[in-house]
Design an enzyme around this catalytic site. Structure first.
Site, PDB file in Angstrom:
ATOM      1  N   ASN A  19       0.778  -1.246   0.058  1.00 26.59           N
ATOM      2  CA  ASN A  19       0.048  -0.250  -0.296  1.00 26.59           C
ATOM      3  C   ASN A  19       0.986   0.905  -0.243  1.00 26.59           C
ATOM      4  OD1 ASN A  19       0.878   0.930   2.517  1.00 26.59           O
ATOM      5  ND2 ASN A  19      -0.773  -1.061   3.123  1.00 26.59           N
ATOM      6  N   ASN A  67      -8.836  -7.929   9.346  1.00 28.30           N
ATOM      7  CA  ASN A  67      -9.245  -7.769   7.941  1.00 28.30           C
ATOM      8  C   ASN A  67      -8.813  -9.833   7.789  1.00 28.30           C
ATOM      9  OD1 ASN A  67      -6.526  -5.628   7.047  1.00 28.30           O
ATOM     10  ND2 ASN A  67      -8.026  -5.487   5.885  1.00 28.30           N
ATOM     11  N   ARG A  87      -0.522 -11.065   1.573  1.00 24.95           N
ATOM     12  CA  ARG A  87      -0.911 -12.247   3.169  1.00 24.95           C
ATOM     13  C   ARG A  87      -1.951 -12.782   3.333  1.00 24.95           C
ATOM     14  NH1 ARG A  87      -4.068  -6.880   5.761  1.00 24.95           N
ATOM     15  NH2 ARG A  87      -3.834  -8.615   7.540  1.00 24.95           N
ATOM     16  N   ARG A 134      -9.168  -2.779  -2.445  1.00 28.69           N
ATOM     17  CA  ARG A 134      -8.654  -4.006  -2.096  1.00 28.69           C
ATOM     18  C   ARG A 134      -9.816  -5.035  -1.284  1.00 28.69           C
ATOM     19  NH1 ARG A 134      -4.498  -4.777   1.507  1.00 28.69           N
ATOM     20  NH2 ARG A 134      -2.617  -2.916   0.932  1.00 28.69           N
ATOM     21  N   HIS A 163      -7.915   0.767   2.345  1.00 29.26           N
ATOM     22  CA  HIS A 163      -9.196  -0.143   3.148  1.00 29.26           C
ATOM     23  C   HIS A 163     -10.315   1.286   3.719  1.00 29.26           C
ATOM     24  CE1 HIS A 163      -6.713  -3.704   3.880  1.00 29.26           C
ATOM     25  NE2 HIS A 163      -7.473  -3.623   3.032  1.00 29.26           N
ATOM     26  N   ASP A 165     -11.942   1.367   6.434  1.00 34.78           N
ATOM     27  CA  ASP A 165     -11.846   1.473   7.799  1.00 34.78           C
ATOM     28  C   ASP A 165     -10.438   3.068   7.724  1.00 34.78           C
ATOM     29  OD1 ASP A 165      -9.537  -0.175   7.701  1.00 34.78           O
ATOM     30  OD2 ASP A 165     -10.040  -0.994   9.112  1.00 34.78           O
ATOM     31  N   CYS A 256      -7.596  -1.383  12.743  1.00 38.46           N
ATOM     32  CA  CYS A 256      -7.359  -2.006  11.903  1.00 38.46           C
ATOM     33  C   CYS A 256      -6.844  -3.523  12.879  1.00 38.46           C
ATOM     34  CB  CYS A 256      -6.039  -2.115  10.583  1.00 38.46           C
ATOM     35  SG  CYS A 256      -6.387  -0.485   9.618  1.00 38.46           S
TER      36      CYS A 256
END
Ligand code: ARG
Length: 263
Positions: A19, A67, A87, A134, A163, A165, A256
């Site tokens: 990111n 996530n 990830r 994402r 994201h 959030d 997060c």
């Protein structure tokens, strides 16, 4: 009693760049990260029951439990399907934790990236969801089906707010706090039509003001956000600033690091 999931930062690190915030030459100071995580953990523990998932050595971003997935029923979770291969190794670890704790685990189709509560947030009657960076919109449809609720799809247009959030938090069933610059004009209209809104300026959005955890009347917010803090305090909320510098280097902060299991 609110219940949340967190992951101790034992194996937290910055080992790839996926990111706009992550730079290999700007790695987090790990002992400081551990202290910051602990501060957040202690504050959350005053307000909620905290469950812990064991960190895996090959998953430096596993601390970001938002996530892991999204609760879609009392004991049911829609597991994330990470966009980036970096990830994806987290998925089996989160799956195992949910299964061992008696959750039914649902998944989205294989070609449908979905990053859990990072991109879909409870907002009372309905949910708000981000897409394009994402999570893809296909996942919103799957989530809406499992939830049996309306999901408002909001397009994210700036790579720094990748994201949902990172750009918006739900203060209460009627009110959201957000940084308009992260959303396309139509998404902004949808937000304004459904909620009372409070705005975050770019400077505070860059300090992850929108990545706050709300539990009852308390808002756990990354430090350095005086304007939005003032707005919330005037509304009667208690804002607790938490130093989050070492997680912001990875593109994350308070929210997060927390996934809601029960409200
Ligand atoms: N480095 C992580 C990533 O890029 C940070 C995740 C932040 N999580 C969140 N819910 N915004 O995936």
């Amino acid at each position: 009693m609110t219940r949340v999931l967190m992951c101790p930062p034992d194996h937290y690190d910055l080992r790839y760049e996926i990111n706009a915030w992550m730079h290999l030459e700007n790695r987090p100071h790990l002992p400081l990260a551990a202290r910051q995580w602990r501060m957040l953990y202690e504050q959350v523990q005053r307000l909620a029951q905290v469950e812990l998932v064991s960190p895996a050595p090959e998953c430096p971003d596993m601390v970001f439990t938002a996530n892991a997935g999204l609760m879609v029923g009392e004991k049911a979770v829609l597991l994330s399907r990470f966009r980036h291969p970096e990830r994806q190794p987290e998925e089996p670890h989160f799956r195992r934790w949910f299964e061992e704790h008696g959750y039914t685990v649902y998944t989205v189709p294989e070609d449908c990236p979905f990053e859990g509560e990072g991109d879909i947030l409870w907002a009372g009657e309905r949910y708000v969801a981000g897409y394009r960076k994402r999570t893809e919109i296909c996942a919103h449809r799957v989530a809406a089906e499992y939830l049996g609720r309306e999901v408002l799809s909001l397009e994210l247009v700036d790579d720094r707010w990748y994201h949902l959030d990172t750009a918006l938090f739900v203060l209460n069933e009627r009110t959201v706090v957000y940084y308009p610059g992260a959303f396309d004009p139509y998404a902004r209209r949808v937000i304004e039509e459904h909620f009372h809104t409070l705005y975050v300026i770019e400077e505070e959005a860059m300090r992850f003001a929108c990545n706050s955890v709300v539990i009852g009347n308390t808002v756990l917010m990354p430090e350095g956000c005086p304007l939005v803090t003032g707005l919330l305090e005037r509304k009667g909320y208690e804002v607790i600033p938490i130093p989050m510098s070492e997680f912001i280097k990875s593109g994350g902060a308070c929210k997060c690091l927390v996934m809601f299991l029960e409200r």
